[in-house]
Design a protein around this motif. Structure first.
Motif, mmCIF file in Angstrom:
data_model
loop_
_atom_site.group_PDB
_atom_site.id
_atom_site.type_symbol
_atom_site.label_atom_id
_atom_site.label_comp_id
_atom_site.label_asym_id
_atom_site.label_seq_id
_atom_site.Cartn_x
_atom_site.Cartn_y
_atom_site.Cartn_z
ATOM 1 N N THR A 76 0.822 -1.202 0.000
ATOM 2 C CA THR A 76 0.000 0.000 0.000
ATOM 3 C C THR A 76 0.860 1.257 0.000
ATOM 4 O O THR A 76 0.598 2.218 -0.736
ATOM 5 C CB THR A 76 -0.925 -0.003 1.229
ATOM 6 N N PHE A 77 1.895 1.239 0.823
ATOM 7 C CA PHE A 77 2.781 2.399 0.922
ATOM 8 C C PHE A 77 3.432 2.708 -0.424
ATOM 9 O O PHE A 77 3.397 3.846 -0.904
ATOM 10 C CB PHE A 77 3.844 2.119 1.988
ATOM 11 N N PHE A 78 3.998 1.690 -1.045
ATOM 12 C CA PHE A 78 4.706 1.925 -2.313
ATOM 13 C C PHE A 78 3.739 2.184 -3.464
ATOM 14 O O PHE A 78 4.104 2.842 -4.447
ATOM 15 C CB PHE A 78 5.625 0.745 -2.622
ATOM 16 N N ALA A 79 2.500 1.699 -3.351
ATOM 17 C CA ALA A 79 1.499 2.027 -4.365
ATOM 18 C C ALA A 79 1.223 3.527 -4.372
ATOM 19 O O ALA A 79 1.065 4.143 -5.439
ATOM 20 C CB ALA A 79 0.213 1.257 -4.102
ATOM 21 N N GLY A 80 1.166 4.128 -3.187
ATOM 22 C CA GLY A 80 0.977 5.570 -3.116
ATOM 23 C C GLY A 80 2.138 6.335 -3.722
ATOM 24 O O GLY A 80 1.949 7.323 -4.447
ATOM 25 N N VAL A 81 3.371 5.866 -3.459
ATOM 26 C CA VAL A 81 4.564 6.544 -3.991
ATOM 27 C C VAL A 81 4.600 6.441 -5.518
ATOM 28 O O VAL A 81 4.846 7.431 -6.224
ATOM 29 C CB VAL A 81 5.842 5.945 -3.376
ATOM 30 N N ILE A 82 4.343 5.240 -6.048
ATOM 31 C CA ILE A 82 4.388 5.037 -7.500
ATOM 32 C C ILE A 82 3.276 5.831 -8.195
ATOM 33 O O ILE A 82 3.495 6.458 -9.241
ATOM 34 C CB ILE A 82 4.276 3.539 -7.830
ATOM 35 N N ALA A 83 2.076 5.809 -7.616
ATOM 36 C CA ALA A 83 0.963 6.544 -8.216
ATOM 37 C C ALA A 83 1.236 8.039 -8.229
ATOM 38 O O ALA A 83 0.848 8.746 -9.172
ATOM 39 C CB ALA A 83 -0.328 6.247 -7.457
ATOM 40 N N ALA A 84 1.910 8.543 -7.198
ATOM 41 C CA ALA A 84 2.239 9.967 -7.175
ATOM 42 C C ALA A 84 3.187 10.318 -8.310
ATOM 43 O O ALA A 84 3.028 11.359 -8.972
ATOM 44 C CB ALA A 84 2.864 10.327 -5.825
ATOM 45 N N ARG A 85 4.165 9.470 -8.547
ATOM 46 C CA ARG A 85 5.099 9.723 -9.651
ATOM 47 C C ARG A 85 4.366 9.704 -10.994
ATOM 48 O O ARG A 85 4.606 10.554 -11.864
ATOM 49 C CB ARG A 85 6.199 8.664 -9.633
ATOM 50 N N LEU A 86 3.475 8.721 -11.190
ATOM 51 C CA LEU A 86 2.742 8.624 -12.447
ATOM 52 C C LEU A 86 1.796 9.804 -12.654
ATOM 53 O O LEU A 86 1.514 10.195 -13.789
ATOM 54 C CB LEU A 86 1.960 7.307 -12.495
ATOM 55 N N ALA A 87 1.302 10.369 -11.550
ATOM 56 C CA ALA A 87 0.385 11.501 -11.647
ATOM 57 C C ALA A 87 1.108 12.840 -11.692
ATOM 58 O O ALA A 87 0.464 13.896 -11.698
ATOM 59 C CB ALA A 87 -0.580 11.488 -10.459
ATOM 60 N N GLY A 88 2.440 12.811 -11.739
ATOM 61 C CA GLY A 88 3.205 14.048 -11.805
ATOM 62 C C GLY A 88 3.324 14.765 -10.482
ATOM 63 O O GLY A 88 3.632 15.956 -10.440
ATOM 64 N N GLY A 114 0.443 7.065 0.746
ATOM 65 C CA GLY A 114 0.657 5.645 1.001
ATOM 66 C C GLY A 114 0.742 5.337 2.477
ATOM 67 O O GLY A 114 0.159 4.353 2.957
ATOM 68 N N GLY A 115 1.433 6.191 3.252
ATOM 69 C CA GLY A 115 1.546 5.951 4.689
ATOM 70 C C GLY A 115 0.225 6.102 5.410
ATOM 71 O O GLY A 115 -0.116 5.307 6.293
ATOM 72 N N ALA A 116 -0.541 7.127 5.055
ATOM 73 C CA ALA A 116 -1.838 7.332 5.697
ATOM 74 C C ALA A 116 -2.786 6.176 5.404
ATOM 75 O O ALA A 116 -3.517 5.711 6.288
ATOM 76 C CB ALA A 116 -2.454 8.644 5.221
ATOM 77 N N THR A 117 -2.782 5.683 4.170
ATOM 78 C CA THR A 117 -3.655 4.569 3.797
ATOM 79 C C THR A 117 -3.187 3.262 4.443
ATOM 80 O O THR A 117 -4.004 2.444 4.850
ATOM 81 C CB THR A 117 -3.685 4.408 2.270
ATOM 82 N N ALA A 118 -1.886 3.072 4.546
ATOM 83 C CA ALA A 118 -1.352 1.826 5.074
ATOM 84 C C ALA A 118 -1.509 1.706 6.582
ATOM 85 O O ALA A 118 -1.660 0.593 7.107
ATOM 86 C CB ALA A 118 0.125 1.694 4.711
ATOM 87 N N ILE A 119 -1.502 2.832 7.315
ATOM 88 C CA ILE A 119 -1.454 2.740 8.778
ATOM 89 C C ILE A 119 -2.807 3.101 9.401
ATOM 90 O O ILE A 119 -3.612 2.227 9.675
ATOM 91 C CB ILE A 119 -0.326 3.629 9.332
#
Length: 363
Positions: free
Chosen positions: A132-144, A154-159
């Motif tokens: 979940t954490f890394f999904a947030g990081v990767i999605a942020a990069r893809l969304a610019g 990712g951290g807020a969603t994961a914890i």
């Protein structure tokens, strides 16, 4: 009548007057002049308290997530931050109240609860949180978006939703991530958690999950503590008990995630060099969180103390959310749009899929 131009060079008194005014501004105040009153935290803190009371009343009467209401009220009152007298109180609310609220969360967790989860489900839970954490990081990069937006989402969603977001934002710092983007992330996390609380129990029933599987799915994928527990009990009594254990295990992992994130991204001022010992030192509120969890695990705490600590923690975090929203600039919100919410959506979807996979494979 003939109009004559003024010869300013023949009027030295004008220059003298300007010089006297300039020197008067630069001169120190007289010794007997009254001291300038110090800024107080009361104006900003009082406004946050009133807004928090309004959010609590609306949440109780209309059954809407209180954190989301606090965010919306805070954003609508962003004009308050234009008044300099409110700044000290807003800063106190967004920082000190946040940290005290995180510390009080420790009264909800014990090491016994984490141990009762079992090694395999706990390992699966850690895997879900990592994905979940890394999904947030990767999605942020893809969304610019910046990687800090992805870390926050990712951290807020994961914890544990808003609590984790604010703890991570304290590590990231406003120098690297604007408060406006932070506010959008909080809105997205709160909305996603509210929708998940209503939807996930229905999906668990449709998929014909067992009580334990449903409890793991709900406890491992819904962001907010109260909504995860409520969603579990909406499925069944057994699912609610197991969802509580799973969710509190995620809360216990807040401190390690914050520490690892802080070591990975470093200080906001990259030019400041610190020793390894200083870099490994925990923020005081995370150390206090660990201490409270340890005390709660070793010493029997009266249930009334745990209940009051949870209520106080929610109140402090609500005030911190409102203060942060008030300091957000709505003009920047119009410029950024909803792109900062994309990482939250991606992390939420990955969290649900990964939690469902672990529940079906291990339970």
């Amino acid at each position: 009548m003939t109009r004559h131009e003024i010869d300013w060079e023949s009027l030295p008194s004008a220059a003298d007057l300007f010089g006297e005014l300039h020197l008067a501004d630069q001169a120190p105040p007289p010794a007997d002049a009254p001291a300038k009153p110090k800024e107080s935290i009361l104006p900003g803190l009082t406004i946050c308290g009133i807004a928090a009371g309004a959010a609590a009343w609306l949440s109780e009467h209309y059954h809407f997530p209180i954190i989301l209401l606090g965010l919306l009220i805070g954003l609508s009152m962003s004009f308050v931050a234009r008044e300099p007298r409110s700044h000290r109180g807003l800063d106190f609310a967004s920082r000190t109240c946040l940290r005290l609220g995180v510390v009080l969360l420790g009264f909800q967790v014990t090491f016994t609860q984490i141990g009762s989860l079992g090694p395999e489900p706990f390992a699966g839970l850690v895997g879900v949180m990592a994905l979940t954490f890394f999904a947030g990081v990767i999605a942020a990069r893809l969304a610019g978006q910046s990687s800090y937006t992805g870390i926050l989402a990712g951290g807020a969603t994961a914890i544990c939703g808003a609590s984790a977001a604010m703890a991570l934002y304290g590590i990231i710092g406003r120098e690297r991530l604007a408060q406006t983007q932070f506010a959008i992330t909080l809105v997205g996390v709160s909305l996603a958690s509210a929708v998940a609380m209503s939807l996930y129990p229905i999906l668990a029933g449709y998929l014909q999950l067992s009580h334990q599987q449903a409890g793991f799915l709900i406890g491992a994928s819904i962001h907010d503590v109260a909504q995860a527990i409520g969603g579990g009990y909406a499925f069944s009594e057994q699912a609610g008990s197991y969802a509580t254990i799973v969710k509190l295990s995620r809360v216990a992992l807040l401190a390690p995630v914050v520490v690892i994130t802080g070591l990975a991204i470093g200080e906001p001022d990259s030019g400041a060099q610190r020793t390894l010992w200083r870099r490994l030192a925990l923020p005081w509120f995370i150390t206090a969180f660990f201490a409270v969890v340890l005390v709660n695990s070793l010493v029997p705490v009266p249930p009334v103390l745990g209940t009051n600590a949870l209520a106080l923690s929610k109140g402090l975090l609500l005030i911190a959310v409102i203060a942060t929203a008030m300091r957000s600039r709505l003009d920047l919100l119009m410029e950024t749009g909803l792109r900062p919410a994309i990482p939250v959506l991606a992390a939420t979807v990955v969290s649900f899929i990964a939690s469902l996979g672990v529940a079906l494979l291990l339970l």
